[in-house]
Design a protein around this motif. Structure first.
Motif, PDB file in Angstrom:
ATOM      1  N   GLU A  33      17.293  -6.410   1.999  1.00 56.68           N
ATOM      2  CA  GLU A  33      17.411  -7.252   3.215  1.00 56.68           C
ATOM      3  C   GLU A  33      18.204  -6.698   4.463  1.00 56.68           C
ATOM      4  O   GLU A  33      18.041  -7.327   5.447  1.00 56.68           O
ATOM      5  CB  GLU A  33      17.864  -8.638   2.871  1.00 56.68           C
ATOM      6  CG  GLU A  33      16.940  -9.438   1.402  1.00 56.68           C
ATOM      7  CD  GLU A  33      15.513  -9.372   1.729  1.00 56.68           C
ATOM      8  OE1 GLU A  33      15.214  -9.639   2.879  1.00 56.68           O
ATOM      9  OE2 GLU A  33      15.129  -9.204   0.759  1.00 56.68           O
ATOM     10  N   ARG A  34      18.849  -5.704   4.293  1.00 59.21           N
ATOM     11  CA  ARG A  34      19.675  -5.271   5.563  1.00 59.21           C
ATOM     12  C   ARG A  34      19.019  -3.795   5.940  1.00 59.21           C
ATOM     13  O   ARG A  34      19.242  -3.621   7.067  1.00 59.21           O
ATOM     14  CB  ARG A  34      20.910  -4.965   5.270  1.00 59.21           C
ATOM     15  CG  ARG A  34      21.907  -6.272   4.430  1.00 59.21           C
ATOM     16  CD  ARG A  34      23.223  -6.045   4.434  1.00 59.21           C
ATOM     17  NE  ARG A  34      23.558  -5.180   3.363  1.00 59.21           N
ATOM     18  CZ  ARG A  34      24.320  -4.299   3.717  1.00 59.21           C
ATOM     19  NH1 ARG A  34      24.764  -3.912   5.025  1.00 59.21           N
ATOM     20  NH2 ARG A  34      24.711  -3.425   2.602  1.00 59.21           N
ATOM     21  N   VAL A  36      30.878   1.940  13.608  1.00 63.43           N
ATOM     22  CA  VAL A  36      30.331   0.681  14.069  1.00 63.43           C
ATOM     23  C   VAL A  36      31.159  -0.221  13.204  1.00 63.43           C
ATOM     24  O   VAL A  36      31.793  -0.088  12.299  1.00 63.43           O
ATOM     25  CB  VAL A  36      29.104   0.549  13.750  1.00 63.43           C
ATOM     26  CG1 VAL A  36      27.932   1.323  14.489  1.00 63.43           C
ATOM     27  CG2 VAL A  36      28.712   0.316  12.223  1.00 63.43           C
ATOM     28  N   GLN A  37      31.280  -1.572  14.051  1.00 64.48           N
ATOM     29  CA  GLN A  37      32.120  -2.568  13.514  1.00 64.48           C
ATOM     30  C   GLN A  37      31.150  -3.123  12.362  1.00 64.48           C
ATOM     31  O   GLN A  37      30.074  -3.177  12.457  1.00 64.48           O
ATOM     32  CB  GLN A  37      32.255  -3.538  14.529  1.00 64.48           C
ATOM     33  CG  GLN A  37      33.280  -3.012  15.605  1.00 64.48           C
ATOM     34  CD  GLN A  37      33.857  -4.043  16.493  1.00 64.48           C
ATOM     35  OE1 GLN A  37      33.265  -5.186  16.673  1.00 64.48           O
ATOM     36  NE2 GLN A  37      34.935  -3.914  17.210  1.00 64.48           N
ATOM     37  N   SER A  80      23.250  -5.330   9.595  1.00 64.50           N
ATOM     38  CA  SER A  80      24.422  -6.232   9.117  1.00 64.50           C
ATOM     39  C   SER A  80      25.295  -5.145   8.102  1.00 64.50           C
ATOM     40  O   SER A  80      25.856  -5.583   7.207  1.00 64.50           O
ATOM     41  CB  SER A  80      23.764  -7.299   8.183  1.00 64.50           C
ATOM     42  OG  SER A  80      23.010  -8.089   9.037  1.00 64.50           O
ATOM     43  N   LEU A  81      25.739  -4.061   8.826  1.00 61.41           N
ATOM     44  CA  LEU A  81      26.600  -2.944   8.133  1.00 61.41           C
ATOM     45  C   LEU A  81      27.924  -3.703   7.651  1.00 61.41           C
ATOM     46  O   LEU A  81      28.417  -4.442   8.200  1.00 61.41           O
ATOM     47  CB  LEU A  81      26.842  -1.952   8.845  1.00 61.41           C
ATOM     48  CG  LEU A  81      25.691  -1.020   9.127  1.00 61.41           C
ATOM     49  CD1 LEU A  81      25.558  -0.091  10.221  1.00 61.41           C
ATOM     50  CD2 LEU A  81      25.293  -0.185   7.838  1.00 61.41           C
ATOM     51  N   LEU A  91      22.736   0.678  12.793  1.00 69.28           N
ATOM     52  CA  LEU A  91      22.378   2.112  13.135  1.00 69.28           C
ATOM     53  C   LEU A  91      21.163   2.626  12.557  1.00 69.28           C
ATOM     54  O   LEU A  91      20.693   1.879  11.744  1.00 69.28           O
ATOM     55  CB  LEU A  91      23.528   2.918  12.543  1.00 69.28           C
ATOM     56  CG  LEU A  91      25.091   3.179  12.938  1.00 69.28           C
ATOM     57  CD1 LEU A  91      25.884   3.880  12.060  1.00 69.28           C
ATOM     58  CD2 LEU A  91      25.081   3.626  14.236  1.00 69.28           C
ATOM     59  N   ARG A  92      20.615   3.638  13.162  1.00 68.62           N
ATOM     60  CA  ARG A  92      19.304   3.899  12.837  1.00 68.62           C
ATOM     61  C   ARG A  92      19.258   5.415  12.458  1.00 68.62           C
ATOM     62  O   ARG A  92      19.882   6.203  13.497  1.00 68.62           O
ATOM     63  CB  ARG A  92      18.282   3.674  13.849  1.00 68.62           C
ATOM     64  CG  ARG A  92      16.977   4.213  13.304  1.00 68.62           C
ATOM     65  CD  ARG A  92      15.865   3.717  14.246  1.00 68.62           C
ATOM     66  NE  ARG A  92      14.642   4.190  13.920  1.00 68.62           N
ATOM     67  CZ  ARG A  92      13.690   3.305  13.134  1.00 68.62           C
ATOM     68  NH1 ARG A  92      14.098   2.248  12.579  1.00 68.62           N
ATOM     69  NH2 ARG A  92      12.438   3.888  12.640  1.00 68.62           N
ATOM     70  N   LEU A  93      19.386   5.812  11.410  1.00 69.78           N
ATOM     71  CA  LEU A  93      19.443   7.206  10.929  1.00 69.78           C
ATOM     72  C   LEU A  93      17.951   8.101  10.887  1.00 69.78           C
ATOM     73  O   LEU A  93      17.091   7.351  10.744  1.00 69.78           O
ATOM     74  CB  LEU A  93      19.916   7.230   9.485  1.00 69.78           C
ATOM     75  CG  LEU A  93      21.431   6.807   9.174  1.00 69.78           C
ATOM     76  CD1 LEU A  93      21.712   6.746   7.818  1.00 69.78           C
ATOM     77  CD2 LEU A  93      22.365   7.072  10.183  1.00 69.78           C
ATOM     78  N   SER A  94      18.020   9.207  11.180  1.00 70.70           N
ATOM     79  CA  SER A  94      16.901   9.935  10.939  1.00 70.70           C
ATOM     80  C   SER A  94      16.938  11.277  10.554  1.00 70.70           C
ATOM     81  O   SER A  94      18.098  11.725  10.565  1.00 70.70           O
ATOM     82  CB  SER A  94      16.348  10.382  12.667  1.00 70.70           C
ATOM     83  OG  SER A  94      15.174  10.642  12.480  1.00 70.70           O
TER      84      SER A  94
END
Length: 114
Positions: free
Chosen positions: A65-66, A12-13, A84-85, A18-21
């Motif tokens: 906070e991210r 990602v930029q 907010s990566l 992203l959502r990790l599982s």
């Protein structure tokens, strides 16, 4: 036998999400404190986020906070929502018990780059 299978990584930029599982088998996330860890090239594995049995969460300062850690007791999964990566978040991400290091899964690669 405890098995941990992570997914959801990608490229990602900066500023993206992203959502990790993590699918957990062999133990119940309802009765175990769980955590997400990450390891960047040349660095040691570090604890990123954790969640206790009561739902209390803790985060390393760099992701506060991210990132948000959560569990789903019905699916027996642990998730990590990352917003907010930043490029410094680039690493392989793993889930595991907070205090008992079961056999590590393969992890999921997160790359933040423009």
């Amino acid at each position: 036998q405890v098995q941990l299978v992570e997914s959801g990584g990608g490229t990602v930029q900066p500023g993206g999400s992203l959502r990790l599982s993590c699918v957990v088998s062999g133990i119940s996330v309802r009765f175990n404190p769980m955590a997400w860890y990450r390891q960047a090239p040349g660095n040691e594995r570090e604890l990123v986020a954790s969640i206790t049995l009561s739902g209390d969460t803790n985060y390393v300062d760099s992701v506060k906070e991210r990132f948000t850690i959560s569990t789903d007791n019905t699916k027996n999964t642990v998730s990590l929502q990352m917003n907010s990566l930043k490029p410094e978040d680039t690493a392989v991400y793993y889930c595991n018990h907070l205090t008992i290091y079961y056999r590590w899964g393969q992890g999921t690669q997160v790359t933040v780059s423009s």
